[in-house]
Scaffold this motif. Structure first.
Motif, short mmCIF file in Angstrom:
data_model
loop_
_atom_site.label_atom_id
_atom_site.label_comp_id
_atom_site.label_asym_id
_atom_site.label_seq_id
_atom_site.Cartn_x
_atom_site.Cartn_y
_atom_site.Cartn_z
N MET A 190 -5.03 -10.12 -8.30
CA MET A 190 -3.73 -9.49 -8.32
C MET A 190 -3.59 -8.58 -7.10
O MET A 190 -4.51 -7.88 -6.74
CB MET A 190 -3.57 -8.62 -9.57
N VAL A 191 -2.41 -8.59 -6.54
CA VAL A 191 -2.06 -7.67 -5.48
C VAL A 191 -1.20 -6.60 -6.13
O VAL A 191 -0.31 -6.91 -6.92
CB VAL A 191 -1.28 -8.38 -4.36
N ASN A 192 -1.45 -5.35 -5.83
CA ASN A 192 -0.77 -4.26 -6.50
C ASN A 192 -0.18 -3.35 -5.42
O ASN A 192 -0.91 -2.84 -4.60
CB ASN A 192 -1.78 -3.50 -7.36
N ARG A 193 1.15 -3.18 -5.43
CA ARG A 193 1.78 -2.28 -4.48
C ARG A 193 2.68 -1.32 -5.22
O ARG A 193 3.41 -1.72 -6.11
CB ARG A 193 2.62 -3.06 -3.48
N LYS A 194 2.62 -0.05 -4.84
CA LYS A 194 3.49 0.96 -5.45
C LYS A 194 4.27 1.65 -4.33
O LYS A 194 3.77 1.82 -3.23
CB LYS A 194 2.67 2.04 -6.18
N ARG A 195 5.49 2.08 -4.67
CA ARG A 195 6.30 2.82 -3.71
C ARG A 195 6.95 3.96 -4.47
O ARG A 195 7.53 3.74 -5.52
CB ARG A 195 7.35 1.90 -3.12
N VAL A 196 6.83 5.19 -3.99
CA VAL A 196 7.44 6.34 -4.67
C VAL A 196 7.87 7.38 -3.64
O VAL A 196 7.19 7.57 -2.63
CB VAL A 196 6.48 6.96 -5.72
N ALA A 197 8.98 8.03 -3.90
CA ALA A 197 9.48 9.15 -3.09
C ALA A 197 9.39 8.86 -1.59
O ALA A 197 8.97 9.69 -0.81
CB ALA A 197 8.73 10.43 -3.44
N GLY A 198 9.78 7.65 -1.21
CA GLY A 198 9.76 7.30 0.20
C GLY A 198 8.38 6.93 0.71
O GLY A 198 8.22 6.57 1.86
N GLY A 199 7.37 7.00 -0.13
CA GLY A 199 6.03 6.61 0.28
C GLY A 199 5.65 5.30 -0.38
O GLY A 199 6.34 4.80 -1.25
N SER A 200 4.56 4.73 0.07
CA SER A 200 4.08 3.51 -0.57
C SER A 200 2.57 3.44 -0.45
O SER A 200 1.95 4.13 0.36
CB SER A 200 4.72 2.27 0.05
N SER A 201 1.96 2.59 -1.27
CA SER A 201 0.52 2.42 -1.27
C SER A 201 0.20 0.99 -1.66
O SER A 201 0.82 0.44 -2.55
CB SER A 201 -0.13 3.38 -2.28
N ALA A 202 -0.77 0.39 -0.99
CA ALA A 202 -1.23 -0.95 -1.35
C ALA A 202 -2.28 -0.87 -2.45
O ALA A 202 -2.73 -1.89 -2.95
CB ALA A 202 -1.80 -1.67 -0.13
N TYR A 203 -2.66 0.32 -2.83
CA TYR A 203 -3.68 0.52 -3.86
C TYR A 203 -3.01 0.90 -5.18
O TYR A 203 -1.89 1.40 -5.20
CB TYR A 203 -4.65 1.63 -3.43
N PRO A 204 -3.69 0.72 -6.29
CA PRO A 204 -3.08 1.06 -7.59
C PRO A 204 -3.08 2.56 -7.88
O PRO A 204 -2.86 2.98 -8.99
CB PRO A 204 -3.96 0.30 -8.58
N TYR A 205 -3.32 3.36 -6.87
CA TYR A 205 -3.32 4.81 -7.02
C TYR A 205 -2.91 5.42 -5.68
O TYR A 205 -3.05 4.80 -4.63
CB TYR A 205 -4.71 5.32 -7.42
N ALA A 206 -2.38 6.60 -5.72
CA ALA A 206 -1.99 7.31 -4.50
C ALA A 206 -1.53 8.70 -4.88
O ALA A 206 -1.24 8.99 -6.04
CB ALA A 206 -0.88 6.56 -3.77
N VAL A 207 -1.45 9.57 -3.88
CA VAL A 207 -0.93 10.92 -4.06
C VAL A 207 0.26 11.06 -3.12
O VAL A 207 0.16 10.75 -1.93
CB VAL A 207 -2.00 11.99 -3.75
N PHE A 208 1.39 11.51 -3.67
CA PHE A 208 2.59 11.70 -2.88
C PHE A 208 3.09 13.12 -3.07
O PHE A 208 3.03 13.66 -4.17
CB PHE A 208 3.69 10.73 -3.33
N ILE A 267 4.63 -3.64 -7.85
CA ILE A 267 4.70 -5.09 -7.68
C ILE A 267 3.30 -5.64 -7.82
O ILE A 267 2.40 -5.26 -7.07
CB ILE A 267 5.29 -5.46 -6.30
N LEU A 268 3.11 -6.52 -8.80
CA LEU A 268 1.83 -7.18 -9.02
C LEU A 268 2.03 -8.67 -8.74
O LEU A 268 2.98 -9.26 -9.24
CB LEU A 268 1.35 -7.00 -10.45
N GLU A 269 1.15 -9.25 -7.95
CA GLU A 269 1.23 -10.68 -7.64
C GLU A 269 -0.14 -11.30 -7.75
O GLU A 269 -1.12 -10.73 -7.29
CB GLU A 269 1.76 -10.89 -6.22
N LYS A 270 -0.20 -12.49 -8.35
CA LYS A 270 -1.46 -13.21 -8.41
C LYS A 270 -1.71 -13.89 -7.07
O LYS A 270 -0.77 -14.33 -6.40
CB LYS A 270 -1.43 -14.28 -9.50
N ILE A 271 -2.95 -14.00 -6.73
CA ILE A 271 -3.33 -14.73 -5.53
C ILE A 271 -3.19 -16.22 -5.86
O ILE A 271 -3.58 -16.67 -6.93
CB ILE A 271 -4.78 -14.37 -5.13
#
Length: 175
Positions: free
Chosen positions: A1-19, A33-37
């Motif tokens: 699975m590919v996991n991308r998050k975007r929040v408050a104008g930021g984004s992360s390719a990891y399933p975690y981040a600090v904004f 956004i989760l996508e299977k390979i």
């Protein structure tokens, strides 16, 4: 699975981040956004992508060390078989509900919809939905759709104006 998050104008390719976000009450939209390979394994052909967007308000409370975000997790009780298929018939009842995020108790669901698409989301059919005795449900109509792949989109809003929309690419197939 590919996991991308975007929040408050930021984004992360990891399933975690600090904004960094403002302390004052603000509206937020968080999309995951989760996508299977890609694979040729037949067991991985269903639910190839899931896009979930949460809309909520939040603010800093100086006296509260930690508080769960007011986000809703959609739950559609599809009566699929072990291969994630449904029969090509009408009148298939689907339970609609939400689960809570740790630390947040959702308000009553004030709106719920379930739509489905046979063309990957280019066009949609909205399933009739209703609330009865505090529980939501929708009815699918797949007569004449044998062999079709189905993408679903569920939306929910709670009494606190928090909302979620979840689209599942090839959620199930019609047999």
């Amino acid at each position: 699975m590919v996991n991308r998050k975007r929040v408050a104008g930021g984004s992360s390719a990891y399933p975690y981040a600090v904004f960094t976000v403002p302390d004052e009450d603000s509206a937020y939209e968080l999309t995951q956004i989760l996508e299977k390979i890609d694979t040729s394994d037949r067991n991985w052909l269903r639910s190839t992508a899931v896009t979930t967007t949460w809309s909520f308000r939040s603010h800093r409370e100086p006296t509260v060390f930690s508080r769960g975000l007011p986000i809703l997790a959609p739950a559609c009780d599809m009566p699929v078989d072990g291969l994630n298929t449904l029969p090509a018939k009408s009148g298939i009842k689907v339970g609609l509900s939400v689960e809570r995020h740790a630390g947040y108790t959702p308000g009553a669901i004030t709106a719920a919809t379930l739509s489905y698409s046979y063309d990957g989301g280019a066009t949609w059919v909205q399933a009739p939905a209703q609330q009865r005795n505090g529980k939501w449900s929708a009815v699918l109509g797949h007569s004449g759709a044998a062999g079709k792949q189905v993408t679903t989109r569920a939306t929910f809003t709670d009494a606190n104006s928090n909302a979620v929309t979840q689209t599942i690419t090839r959620a199930y197939d019609v047999r």
